[in-house]
Each structure stands twice: as structure tokens, then as C-alpha cells.
Design an enzyme around this catalytic site. Structure first.
Site, PDB file in Angstrom:
ATOM      1  N   HIS A  31      -9.849  -1.614   1.882  1.00 15.41           N
ATOM      2  CA  HIS A  31      -9.884  -1.195   0.212  1.00 15.41           C
ATOM      3  C   HIS A  31      -9.147  -1.885  -0.644  1.00 15.41           C
ATOM      4  O   HIS A  31      -7.798  -2.315  -0.230  1.00 15.41           O
ATOM      5  CB  HIS A  31      -9.589   0.138   0.095  1.00 15.41           C
ATOM      6  CG  HIS A  31      -9.756   0.698  -1.243  1.00 15.41           C
ATOM      7  ND1 HIS A  31     -10.837   1.330  -1.714  1.00 15.41           N
ATOM      8  CD2 HIS A  31      -8.756   1.212  -2.109  1.00 15.41           C
ATOM      9  CE1 HIS A  31     -10.386   1.641  -3.192  1.00 15.41           C
ATOM     10  NE2 HIS A  31      -9.233   1.496  -3.306  1.00 15.41           N
ATOM     11  N   ASP A  33      -7.393  -3.020  -4.291  1.00 15.88           N
ATOM     12  CA  ASP A  33      -7.244  -2.457  -5.636  1.00 15.88           C
ATOM     13  C   ASP A  33      -7.208  -3.449  -6.413  1.00 15.88           C
ATOM     14  O   ASP A  33      -5.991  -4.453  -6.404  1.00 15.88           O
ATOM     15  CB  ASP A  33      -6.185  -1.421  -5.538  1.00 15.88           C
ATOM     16  CG  ASP A  33      -6.441  -0.065  -5.034  1.00 15.88           C
ATOM     17  OD1 ASP A  33      -5.860   0.241  -4.111  1.00 15.88           O
ATOM     18  OD2 ASP A  33      -7.629   0.457  -5.338  1.00 15.88           O
ATOM     19  N   HIS A  64     -12.182  -2.518  -5.829  1.00 14.43           N
ATOM     20  CA  HIS A  64     -12.047  -1.306  -6.658  1.00 14.43           C
ATOM     21  C   HIS A  64     -11.412  -1.820  -8.055  1.00 14.43           C
ATOM     22  O   HIS A  64     -10.205  -2.102  -8.151  1.00 14.43           O
ATOM     23  CB  HIS A  64     -11.094  -0.138  -6.189  1.00 14.43           C
ATOM     24  CG  HIS A  64     -10.480   0.954  -6.934  1.00 14.43           C
ATOM     25  ND1 HIS A  64      -9.783   1.761  -6.730  1.00 14.43           N
ATOM     26  CD2 HIS A  64     -11.353   1.316  -8.158  1.00 14.43           C
ATOM     27  CE1 HIS A  64      -9.661   2.882  -7.700  1.00 14.43           C
ATOM     28  NE2 HIS A  64     -10.636   2.431  -8.449  1.00 14.43           N
ATOM     29  N   GLY A 140      -3.830   3.295 -10.364  1.00  9.52           N
ATOM     30  CA  GLY A 140      -2.777   2.102 -10.734  1.00  9.52           C
ATOM     31  C   GLY A 140      -1.590   1.988  -9.742  1.00  9.52           C
ATOM     32  O   GLY A 140      -0.927   0.760  -9.556  1.00  9.52           O
ATOM     33  N   PHE A 141      -1.191   3.145  -8.986  1.00  8.42           N
ATOM     34  CA  PHE A 141       0.000   2.889  -8.187  1.00  8.42           C
ATOM     35  C   PHE A 141      -0.098   3.848  -7.004  1.00  8.42           C
ATOM     36  O   PHE A 141      -0.756   4.986  -6.968  1.00  8.42           O
ATOM     37  CB  PHE A 141       1.234   3.380  -8.987  1.00  8.42           C
ATOM     38  CG  PHE A 141       1.536   2.682 -10.213  1.00  8.42           C
ATOM     39  CD1 PHE A 141       1.130   3.227 -11.303  1.00  8.42           C
ATOM     40  CD2 PHE A 141       2.465   1.222  -9.896  1.00  8.42           C
ATOM     41  CE1 PHE A 141       1.278   2.152 -12.622  1.00  8.42           C
ATOM     42  CE2 PHE A 141       2.604   0.653 -11.168  1.00  8.42           C
ATOM     43  CZ  PHE A 141       1.957   1.160 -12.474  1.00  8.42           C
ATOM     44  N   GLY A 143       1.730   5.856  -3.694  1.00  3.78           N
ATOM     45  CA  GLY A 143       2.841   6.718  -3.426  1.00  3.78           C
ATOM     46  C   GLY A 143       3.026   7.904  -4.525  1.00  3.78           C
ATOM     47  O   GLY A 143       3.841   8.502  -4.809  1.00  3.78           O
ATOM     48  N   ASP A 171      -9.576   8.847  -3.138  1.00  4.76           N
ATOM     49  CA  ASP A 171      -8.837   7.887  -3.389  1.00  4.76           C
ATOM     50  C   ASP A 171      -7.471   7.903  -4.046  1.00  4.76           C
ATOM     51  O   ASP A 171      -7.602   8.663  -5.373  1.00  4.76           O
ATOM     52  CB  ASP A 171      -9.414   6.383  -3.792  1.00  4.76           C
ATOM     53  CG  ASP A 171      -8.645   5.316  -4.204  1.00  4.76           C
ATOM     54  OD1 ASP A 171      -8.724   4.440  -4.624  1.00  4.76           O
ATOM     55  OD2 ASP A 171      -7.296   5.396  -3.779  1.00  4.76           O
ATOM     56  N   GLY A 193      -3.343   5.100   2.347  1.00  2.00           N
ATOM     57  CA  GLY A 193      -2.154   4.331   1.666  1.00  2.00           C
ATOM     58  C   GLY A 193      -0.667   4.564   2.199  1.00  2.00           C
ATOM     59  O   GLY A 193      -0.757   4.834   3.606  1.00  2.00           O
ATOM     60  N   SER A 195       0.478   7.383   2.100  1.00  2.00           N
ATOM     61  CA  SER A 195       0.359   9.002   2.465  1.00  2.00           C
ATOM     62  C   SER A 195       0.078   9.191   3.792  1.00  2.00           C
ATOM     63  O   SER A 195       0.294  10.254   4.620  1.00  2.00           O
ATOM     64  CB  SER A 195      -0.672  10.144   1.572  1.00  2.00           C
ATOM     65  OG  SER A 195      -0.170   9.363   0.325  1.00  2.00           O
TER      66      SER A 195
END
Ligand code: DX5
Ligand code: ZN
Length: 218
Positions: A31, A33, A64, A140-141, A143, A171, A193, A195
Site C-alpha cells: 500500500h 500512500d 492510494h 494523511g497520517f 498512528g 485503511d 501500519g 497499529s
């Protein structure tokens, strides 16, 4: 269940090795971004990153697109080799045209739906969609915290899946517990990501645990 490592979270000083390690660890696709600093207040990856990732794996690589007015820029990502291209309906006024153009180029058409975007606003587009991606954080971010109010929307898109045949992707803040919960709601694929994967130790162990945990949860 498909697992897509979010490459914006990877070690860019070691990108090719990261891709090979994640590929060997059982990732199903990668993926990427892409952010322009306008549609979202961040700037991350670009077409060179997609090319570098494509060169290090035979598995699909997505793009993405969190960029304004994606239609005239699609060729940049098609030529970079993106196999799945996600666009946001709020990003431009030619969403249907862009989804059709992605398919016409032989790639999978992805629609990314922001947390605030209701199902009703995109339902008419679903026949044009191969991958429907629900954003469970504001894009955008990495976490960020999971936005619980998106759960009913995920259930609704899971119900509609049978009619339109798209892959339902999540996502944003996909933790192992969330992945088990959302798999039970009907989600098919998850962007991984911070997590659930990056900064969590051995990639193969993390991915293996996600696959077994979800079975246990079921
Ligand atoms: C958010 C990004 C994702 C994801 C990162 O815009 O598209 O890459 O949130 O994973 P987490 O949320 O687990 O750090
Ligand atoms: Zn993303």
C-alpha cells in the site's frame, strides 16, 4: 483475509529489503500512500517509490491517491506500475471518469471513502469499483486513533459487496483486535501500519499472528 503493509511506515533507507522481508513474511500487496499536501496536510510517497517497490516484488502494489484532481495525473501512476489505484470522490469532479480510466488501463479501480463520506454519496459508483476502501482515520497520517463511528458504514458496504463484487478494504488504525472484529463484519482486506505491523517486531510473526487471531476471533 488480505494484508497490505502501508509502505509510508517502512524504513525508506532500506526500502527494497523491507519489501522483500514483507513479501517473504506473507504480505498480499503493498500500500503506497501518495499525498500532495493539499488534499491532505502531508506529503509522503511518489511514483519513484512505487517503481522501487514494484522492482522488489512480484506482488501487487497499489497507489492510494490523496491528491486533488487525480484524473489528469492517473497516467503517472499507471506508468509507474500501480496495480490498484484508489481515488477519493471529494478530490475531483470526474470520479466516474477516473474509475473507468483506471479500468481501461487494465488496473483495479479503487474508491477511498473518508470517515465523513456517507454510503449514499458513493453508492451509484459501486458498479465501477473493484476495491472499496473505508478510511477509519482521517487520511494523511499514520498512528491515529480508529474512528468508531465508521463501523455502521463498514457493515453497510459489507452488505452491498454481494451485489457489486468489490473487495472491502479498511485503511486506518487496523490493530489485531480491530482486524478480528472487522473481519467478522465482512471486511476482506486491511492496510497494516503502526497499529499492527511496523514497530511491532518480526514481520512474519506479526502477519502470522494476524492470520491466526482472526480465525480464533471468528
Ligand atoms: C493513513 C494511512 C495508513 C494507515 C497507517 O492515511 O493511509 O497508512 O493509517 O496505519 P496506522 O493507522 O496503523 O498507523
Ligand atoms: Zn492509505
Amino acid at each position: 483475509m488480505e494484508l497490505y503493509p502501508s509502505m509510508m511506515c517502512a524504513d525508506f533507507g532500506n526500502l527494497a529489503n523491507e519489501v522483500r522481508a514483507l513479501d517473504a513474511a506473507g504480505a498480499d500487496a503493498f500500500h503506497c500512500d501518495i499525498m500532495d499536501g493539499v488534499f491532505v496536510p502531508n506529503i509522503t510517497m511518489g511514483t519513484n517509490d512505487i517503481r522501487a517497490i514494484k522492482a522488489a516484488t512480484r506482488k501487487p502494489v497499489d497507489a492510494h491517491l490523496m491528491i486533488v484532481d487525480p484524473l489528469p495525473k492517473l497516467d503517472l501512476f499507471i506508468n509507474a506500475g500501480a496495480d490498484i489505484i484508489y481515488i477519493h470522490p471529494e478530490a475531483g469532479s470526474f470520479t466516474a471518469k477516473a474509475l473507468l480510466a483506471i479500468r481501461a488501463a487494465g488496473r483495479k479501480a479503487g474508491l477511498a471513502v473518508n470517515p465523513e463520506m456517507p454510503v449514499s454519496a458513493v453508492e451509484d459508483l459501486l458498479p465501477l469499483v473493484d476495491h472499496l476502501m473505508v478510511m477509519t482515520v482521517s487520511p494523511g497520517f499514520a498512528g491515529q486513533a480508529f474512528l468508531d463511528f465508521t463501523l455502521p458504514k463498514i457493515e453497510r458496504f459489507a452488505e452491498l459487496k454481494g451485489r457489486f463484487g468489490y473487495t472491502l478494504v479498511i485503511d486506518g488504525a487496523c490493530s489485531p483486535e480491530r482486524i478480528a472484529q472487522l473481519t467478522n463484519l465482512g471486511a476482506d482486506a486491511f492496510v497494516l501500519g503502526t497499529s499492527a505491523l511496523f514497530g511491532k517486531g518480526d514481520y512474519a510473526k506479526s502477519i502470522e499472528n494476524l492470520r491466526t487471531t482472526h480465525l480464533v476471533a471468528a
